[in-house]
Design an enzyme around this catalytic site. Structure first.
Site, short mmCIF file in Angstrom:
data_model
loop_
_atom_site.label_atom_id
_atom_site.label_comp_id
_atom_site.label_asym_id
_atom_site.label_seq_id
_atom_site.Cartn_x
_atom_site.Cartn_y
_atom_site.Cartn_z
N LYS A 274 -24.63 37.32 16.51
CA LYS A 274 -23.72 38.30 17.12
C LYS A 274 -22.79 38.94 16.08
O LYS A 274 -22.65 40.16 16.06
CB LYS A 274 -22.85 37.64 18.22
CG LYS A 274 -23.66 37.05 19.37
CD LYS A 274 -22.76 36.58 20.50
CE LYS A 274 -21.90 35.37 20.15
NZ LYS A 274 -22.65 34.13 19.88
N ARG B 109 -16.91 34.26 27.87
CA ARG B 109 -17.73 33.05 27.79
C ARG B 109 -17.72 32.30 29.12
O ARG B 109 -18.44 31.30 29.25
CB ARG B 109 -17.20 32.13 26.70
CG ARG B 109 -17.88 32.32 25.34
CD ARG B 109 -17.17 31.42 24.37
NE ARG B 109 -17.96 30.96 23.26
CZ ARG B 109 -17.93 31.50 22.03
NH1 ARG B 109 -17.21 32.55 21.78
NH2 ARG B 109 -18.66 30.96 21.06
N ARG C 209 -25.96 28.55 7.98
CA ARG C 209 -24.71 29.30 7.93
C ARG C 209 -23.56 28.42 7.45
O ARG C 209 -22.65 28.90 6.79
CB ARG C 209 -24.40 29.87 9.33
CG ARG C 209 -23.17 30.77 9.33
CD ARG C 209 -22.98 31.49 10.65
NE ARG C 209 -22.38 30.63 11.66
CZ ARG C 209 -22.11 31.04 12.91
NH1 ARG C 209 -22.45 32.24 13.30
NH2 ARG C 209 -21.55 30.22 13.78
N ARG D 193 -17.50 26.78 7.95
CA ARG D 193 -16.98 26.46 9.27
C ARG D 193 -17.29 25.02 9.64
O ARG D 193 -18.46 24.62 9.65
CB ARG D 193 -17.60 27.40 10.33
CG ARG D 193 -16.91 28.73 10.40
CD ARG D 193 -17.60 29.67 11.37
NE ARG D 193 -17.68 29.16 12.72
CZ ARG D 193 -18.07 29.90 13.75
NH1 ARG D 193 -18.40 31.17 13.58
NH2 ARG D 193 -18.14 29.38 14.96
N ARG E 16 -21.89 22.76 21.25
CA ARG E 16 -21.63 24.19 21.43
C ARG E 16 -22.80 24.84 22.18
O ARG E 16 -22.57 25.71 23.04
CB ARG E 16 -21.43 24.87 20.08
CG ARG E 16 -20.07 24.54 19.47
CD ARG E 16 -20.02 24.87 18.00
NE ARG E 16 -20.14 26.28 17.71
CZ ARG E 16 -20.57 26.77 16.55
NH1 ARG E 16 -20.95 25.94 15.57
NH2 ARG E 16 -20.63 28.05 16.35
P1 AMP Z 1 -17.52 31.89 17.82
O1 AMP Z 1 -16.99 32.39 16.53
O2 AMP Z 1 -17.69 32.99 18.85
O3 AMP Z 1 -18.76 31.06 17.65
O4 AMP Z 1 -16.41 30.92 18.42
C1 AMP Z 1 -16.04 29.73 17.76
C2 AMP Z 1 -15.24 28.84 18.70
O5 AMP Z 1 -14.06 29.54 19.12
C3 AMP Z 1 -15.96 28.49 20.00
O6 AMP Z 1 -16.80 27.36 19.85
C4 AMP Z 1 -14.77 28.20 20.92
O7 AMP Z 1 -14.19 26.94 20.64
C5 AMP Z 1 -13.76 29.25 20.47
N1 AMP Z 1 -13.92 30.50 21.25
C6 AMP Z 1 -14.28 31.73 20.78
N2 AMP Z 1 -14.33 32.64 21.76
C7 AMP Z 1 -14.00 31.97 22.90
C8 AMP Z 1 -13.91 32.35 24.27
N3 AMP Z 1 -14.17 33.60 24.67
N4 AMP Z 1 -13.53 31.39 25.17
C9 AMP Z 1 -13.24 30.14 24.78
N5 AMP Z 1 -13.35 29.71 23.52
C10 AMP Z 1 -13.73 30.61 22.57
#
Ligand code: AMP
Length: 192
Positions: free
Chosen positions: A14, A89, A128, A134, A146
């Site tokens: 994404k 989400r 990654r 990360r 996740r």
């Molecule tokens: P991402 O970078 O989108 O993979 O997000 C990394 C982490 O941030 C996720 O595993 C969640 O812990 C948190 N996170 C990001 N976006 C959201 C969201 N819309 N709702 C809840 N947690 C989020």
């Protein structure tokens, strides 16, 4: 104004694809994950809270995340449209997003959902982790968590957008540029 929800499991690409879309369509890339990571880096109160969930591969609670999203949208009144990456989400988040956009006289144009097999996701996240640094990419148990959270809480959102005739599945396998072309085609169809 076009507003895209770029959807897909962790590791689907994404973030990478959002950057390509931004270049072509002049949209604002709004990644809630990136905003949380920025807050963690700067040791804000929000960052401390978000970290406690992210480190376990859990979702940050809806009230916190929705408030953050509203403030990010408000920071960019000049935007010609948004690419929402990693948001919504959960169903309450999707409902809130509809409400927020309606209040601003706009709406989601399409949900573009990157479809990638589970084994491929795990492989991509593992790779990654080397470059991203990360913590949530580095640990196989957290990655598993996740993906499970995605399947249980996030994947059902496809029905939310399908019911509005906005769900589009995009094959997320192949070269990065091939996937980008598939996304371009879909967005060009909105603009046509
Ligand atoms: P991402 O970078 O989108 O993979 O997000 C990394 C982490 O941030 C996720 O595993 C969640 O812990 C948190 N996170 C990001 N976006 C959201 C969201 N819309 N709702 C809840 N947690 C989020």
């Amino acid at each position: 104004m076009i507003n895209i929800v770029l959807f897909g499991p962790p590791g689907a690409g994404k973030g990478t694809q959002a950057e390509k879309l931004v270049e072509k369509y002049n949209l604002y890339h709004l990644s809630t994950g990136d905003v949380f990571r920025y807050n963690i880096k700067n040791e804000t109160e929000l960052g401390v809270l978000a970290k406690s969930f992210m480190d376990k591969g859990q979702l940050v609670p809806d009230d916190v995340t929705i408030k953050l999203l509203i403030s990010e949208i408000e920071k960019h009144p000049e935007a010609e449209g948004f690419i929402f990456d990693g948001f919504p989400r959960t169903t309450p988040q999707a409902e809130a997003l509809d409400r927020i956009l309606t209040e601003r006289g706009t709406s989601i144009s399409k949900m573009l959902a990157l479809d990638v097999e589970r084994e491929e996701l795990k492989e991509r996240l593992k790779n990654r982790a080397i470059s991203s640094g990360r913590a949530d990419d580095a640990n196989p148990e957290i990655i598993e968590n996740r993906i499970n959270v995605y399947m249980e809480e996030t994947f059902p959102l496809k029905e939310f957008y399908a019911a509005q005739g906005k769900f589009v599945k995009i094959n997320g396998h192949g070269e990065i540029d091939e996937i980008t072309e598939r996304l371009f085609e879909s967005i060009d169809a909105i603009l046509a």
